[in-house]
Design a protein around this motif. Structure first.
Motif, PDB file in Angstrom:
ATOM      1  N   LEU A 168     -85.776-139.044 -27.207  1.00  0.00           N
ATOM      2  CA  LEU A 168     -85.929-137.663 -27.645  1.00  0.00           C
ATOM      3  C   LEU A 168     -84.588-136.953 -27.503  1.00  0.00           C
ATOM      4  CD1 LEU A 168     -87.508-135.032 -28.307  1.00  0.00           C
ATOM      5  CD2 LEU A 168     -88.046-134.900 -25.851  1.00  0.00           C
ATOM      6  N   GLU A 169     -84.161-136.269 -28.536  1.00  0.00           N
ATOM      7  CA  GLU A 169     -82.876-135.581 -28.524  1.00  0.00           C
ATOM      8  C   GLU A 169     -83.057-134.161 -29.041  1.00  0.00           C
ATOM      9  OE1 GLU A 169     -78.986-136.255 -31.092  1.00  0.00           O
ATOM     10  OE2 GLU A 169     -79.266-137.890 -29.647  1.00  0.00           O
ATOM     11  N   VAL A 170     -82.540-133.186 -28.316  1.00  0.00           N
ATOM     12  CA  VAL A 170     -82.598-131.780 -28.706  1.00  0.00           C
ATOM     13  C   VAL A 170     -81.173-131.244 -28.745  1.00  0.00           C
ATOM     14  CG1 VAL A 170     -83.429-129.472 -28.104  1.00  0.00           C
ATOM     15  CG2 VAL A 170     -84.893-131.473 -27.703  1.00  0.00           C
ATOM     16  N   ARG A 171     -80.756-130.719 -29.887  1.00  0.00           N
ATOM     17  CA  ARG A 171     -79.387-130.211 -30.045  1.00  0.00           C
ATOM     18  C   ARG A 171     -79.413-128.720 -30.378  1.00  0.00           C
ATOM     19  NH1 ARG A 171     -75.658-134.483 -33.479  1.00  0.00           N
ATOM     20  NH2 ARG A 171     -76.095-136.358 -32.240  1.00  0.00           N
ATOM     21  N   ASP A 172     -78.409-128.014 -29.887  1.00  0.00           N
ATOM     22  CA  ASP A 172     -78.193-126.627 -30.292  1.00  0.00           C
ATOM     23  C   ASP A 172     -76.693-126.376 -30.311  1.00  0.00           C
ATOM     24  OD1 ASP A 172     -77.265-125.643 -27.607  1.00  0.00           O
ATOM     25  OD2 ASP A 172     -79.331-126.111 -27.025  1.00  0.00           O
ATOM     26  N   ALA A 173     -76.268-125.163 -30.633  1.00  0.00           N
ATOM     27  CA  ALA A 173     -74.852-124.866 -30.796  1.00  0.00           C
ATOM     28  C   ALA A 173     -74.237-124.164 -29.586  1.00  0.00           C
ATOM     29  CB  ALA A 173     -74.643-124.010 -32.049  1.00  0.00           C
ATOM     30  N   ASN A 174     -74.931-124.186 -28.460  1.00  0.00           N
ATOM     31  CA  ASN A 174     -74.373-123.590 -27.234  1.00  0.00           C
ATOM     32  C   ASN A 174     -73.497-124.631 -26.547  1.00  0.00           C
ATOM     33  OD1 ASN A 174     -73.829-122.408 -24.780  1.00  0.00           O
ATOM     34  ND2 ASN A 174     -75.952-121.873 -24.326  1.00  0.00           N
ATOM     35  N   PRO A 175     -72.202-124.340 -26.320  1.00  0.00           N
ATOM     36  CA  PRO A 175     -71.324-125.342 -25.709  1.00  0.00           C
ATOM     37  C   PRO A 175     -71.589-125.568 -24.223  1.00  0.00           C
ATOM     38  CG  PRO A 175     -70.136-123.290 -26.032  1.00  0.00           C
ATOM     39  CD  PRO A 175     -71.462-123.113 -26.710  1.00  0.00           C
ATOM     40  N   ALA A 176     -72.321-124.664 -23.560  1.00  0.00           N
ATOM     41  CA  ALA A 176     -72.589-124.815 -22.125  1.00  0.00           C
ATOM     42  C   ALA A 176     -73.713-125.822 -21.922  1.00  0.00           C
ATOM     43  CB  ALA A 176     -72.982-123.476 -21.511  1.00  0.00           C
TER      44      ALA A 176
END
Length: 227
Positions: free
Chosen positions: A177-185
């Motif tokens: 399972l992989e969850v990506r977003d655009a927050n660099p932290a």
């Protein structure tokens, strides 16, 4: 619970606005010898109106009001209240109801997986997507994966505020399972007090996943994964 074979039940659908609450209870809370049920329900309505707004002290107040000497029957209460402003209204669905396509916020899945917006209603959309991707998998695996996707997507909704991408891959005896977003932290596990209402999500992911983490990846964002 369905003990009468020919009983007719009416399905009702309503909408709870932000800040509203709903109380579910068994009849042991209000049924008392010598008191008509309609009278007891009127008393309960007044008691709920005058009880504290928060569920925990609200339930305590109702128990103190109706069961001062303890229960004479099994009693269960469930008091839910929506946050006044942090979440949108919640549709309460009756048996057989399903959200219509217009009620879902997911972008159709492609090679990138499922892409959703950073809003609370995206979380159940991701759970449905995961269940579809894991069709035929053992139920315990689906349950654990559903918990993980709920917590990881919720974390992204709360802390990233960007579009969220979910990928699910079934492998022998497990799933990725992989969850990506655009927050660099990177997502971090936090210490929490016993009464804290947040801070437990990544701890639960760690408890049910074989491995999990947030490796660096090329792009202005972060990736959280679990297996």
């Amino acid at each position: 619970m369905g003990v009468t074979a020919d009983a007719a039940y009416r399905t009702v659908r309503t909408r709870l606005p932000p800040g509203a609450g709903i109380l579910l209870y068994t009849d042991g809370l209000v049924e008392r010898p010598g008191v008509a049920l309609t009278t007891a329900l009127e008393e309960l309505t007044r008691a709920v109106a005058n009880a504290p707004a928060a569920p925990d002290p609200g339930c305590d107040a109702l128990v103190a009001r109706f069961l001062p000497n303890g229960p004479s029957d099994d009693v269960a209460l469930l008091w839910l209240r929506l946050h006044p402003s942090a979440v949108p209204g919640l549709d309460i669905l009756g048996p057989g109801d399903e959200p219509t396509p217009a009620e879902s916020s997911g972008v159709p899945a492609d090679d990138r997986g499922l892409v959703v917006s950073a809003e609370p209603r995206s979380v159940p959309v991701c759970r449905r997507y995961l269940r579809e991707r894991l069709t035929g998998a053992p139920p315990p695996l689906i349950d654990n994966a559903e918990l993980c996707v709920s917590e990881l997507v919720t974390n992204a909704v709360l802390h990233a505020g960007t579009d969220i991408e979910v990928r699910v891959e079934q492998v022998p005896d497990a799933c990725r399972l992989e969850v990506r977003d655009a927050n660099p932290a990177p997502p971090l596990r936090h210490h929490h007090t016993e009464g804290a209402t947040t801070g437990r999500g990544l701890e639960m992911v760690s408890g049910v996943a074989r491995t999990w983490g947030s490796p660096r990846w090329t792009g202005a964002g972060r990736r959280s994964g679990a297996r």
